[in-house]
Design a protein around this motif. Structure first.
Motif, PDB file in Angstrom:
ATOM      1  N   SER A 302       0.851  -1.200   0.000  1.00 18.79           N
ATOM      2  CA  SER A 302       0.000   0.000   0.000  1.00 18.79           C
ATOM      3  C   SER A 302       0.881   1.243   0.000  1.00 18.79           C
ATOM      4  N   LEU A 303       1.673   1.403  -1.065  1.00 21.54           N
ATOM      5  CA  LEU A 303       2.666   2.468  -1.113  1.00 21.54           C
ATOM      6  C   LEU A 303       2.686   3.146  -2.474  1.00 21.54           C
ATOM      7  N   ASN A 304       3.051   4.420  -2.465  1.00 20.47           N
ATOM      8  CA  ASN A 304       3.359   5.137  -3.697  1.00 20.47           C
ATOM      9  C   ASN A 304       4.863   5.021  -3.930  1.00 20.47           C
ATOM     10  N   ILE A 305       5.258   4.517  -5.088  1.00 22.89           N
ATOM     11  CA  ILE A 305       6.673   4.221  -5.341  1.00 22.89           C
ATOM     12  C   ILE A 305       7.356   5.412  -5.998  1.00 22.89           C
ATOM     13  N   ASN A 306       8.478   5.819  -5.416  1.00 22.13           N
ATOM     14  CA  ASN A 306       9.281   6.924  -5.944  1.00 22.13           C
ATOM     15  C   ASN A 306      10.678   6.400  -6.267  1.00 22.13           C
TER      16      ASN A 306
END
Length: 349
Positions: A302-306
């Motif tokens: 449940s993450l936004n990947i950068n």
């Protein structure tokens, strides 16, 4: 912050962190490896009928370093302390007591505050005084040692890390040289043998040339067979992990134990954002093939990947986690309510 070479990286870190509501503190002109200087945790105690949390910083015992980074955080409700003294180590193990070599899992079954783990190379592991201190706390279990003897820096944060999932259970990322080799083979089979990998690095080459380097390929398959596969078996038992909680991340390592392309496991989670190294993989139709592979692997997170351009650190044999440090808020539930009877009675070894 170390000058012009990493200014763009620092600016992007600050932008991502602060949009989550957290604060980014930039250390100008100091150490390159902020992770190694200190370990930030918290203490908890009853006060006026409530539970009071207070962050504390464990100062690193790095030989030859004048570490004031822990003390610099001292303020109201933020303390620091030290355990033991720096020791002289042989050149191969000179970074053993830096805190890229000391980590903790998320909550696990039976360990509400996680399980501490550290790196060990042969007979040389983390400072024994620190290990004894961890053992004495008991609540985070007997610490788990992980073989780091095959790495140049010999830090455990180069091998595994943890991220949250959509389903509540944590996911363990672990470097996989075999997956790295298979990724190159996939590209070759799809007709991309001439595609550049490790773009912009001193190790830049093509997919075809890398696969022709059988010494490199066999070295990485050896690492998988002799180091990583046994470690997976060990950690499944120690951390009570199921197969679907283990994500083998494509990686490759040079003969001296450095990450051949930027290490995507050496990452940082901040309030729903994952800061991960840009692997500088083959560009296929304008998209980084290795990045896309990683996105698919962590689809249950449940993450936004950068993806971060950390070539500055890669050239110095490190990555994002090495270059940063993070303060976490403690749990609201009093830790003593999760103590088992054997800890309370003092019977656990």
């Amino acid at each position: 912050e170390r000058g012009f070479g990493n200014q763009e990286f620092v600016a992007k870190i600050k932008q991502i962190v602060e949009r989550t509501g957290a604060k980014a503190q930039i250390n100008s002109g100091g150490t390159t490896w902020m992770q190694d200087t200190k370990e930030i945790g918290y203490v908890q105690f009853p006060s006026q009928g409530k539970t009071h949390n207070m962050n504390v910083v464990l100062k690193a015992n790095r030989p030859g370093e004048n570490d004031q980074y822990a003390r610099s955080l001292l303020k109201e409700d933020f303390g620091w302390f030290e355990v033991g003294k720096p020791r002289q180590l042989d050149p191969l193990n000179r970074w053993a007591d830096a805190y890229g070599n000391l980590e903790v899992t998320p909550p696990l079954p039976g360990y509400d505050l996680g399980r501490i783990y550290y790196g060990k190379a042969g007979e040389v592991g983390l400072n024994p005084e620190i290990v004894d201190f961890i053992k004495a706390q008991k609540i985070q279990g007997p610490p788990v040692d992980i073989d780091t003897s095959w790495l140049m820096i010999r830090h455990v944060d180069e091998i595994i890390s943890f991220i949250p999932s959509k389903f509540g259970k944590p996911l363990m990322l672990i470097v996989s040289p075999e997956a790295g080799v298979k990724l190159l083979e996939e590209l070759s089979l799809q007709g991309y043998g001439q595609a550049a990998i490790n773009r912009g690095l001193s190790t830049q080459t093509t997919v075809r040339a890398a696969l022709k380097n059988q010494k490199l390929i066999q070295h990485n398959l050896y690492l998988q067979r002799e180091k990583l596969d046994p470690l997976i078996d060990k950690l499944k038992q120690e951390f009570n992990l199921s197969d679907d909680q283990i994500i083998q991340v494509p990686a490759m390592f040079g003969y001296s134990g450095y990450s051949w392309w930027p290490n995507m496991v050496n990452s940082v989670v901040v309030n729903g954002e994952l800061l991960v190294s840009n692997p500088l993989g083959a560009l296929i139709n304008g998209r980084d093939y290795t990045q896309e592979k990683f996105r698919r692997l962590v689809a249950d997170a449940s993450l936004n990947i950068n993806f971060m351009d950390d070539k500055y650190y890669q050239n110095l044999r490190g990555s994002i986690h090495d270059a940063t440090n993070t303060t976490r808020l403690g749990k609201n539930n009093p830790f003593w309510k999760s103590l088992s009877e054997d800890i309370i009675s003092g019977s656990r070894e």
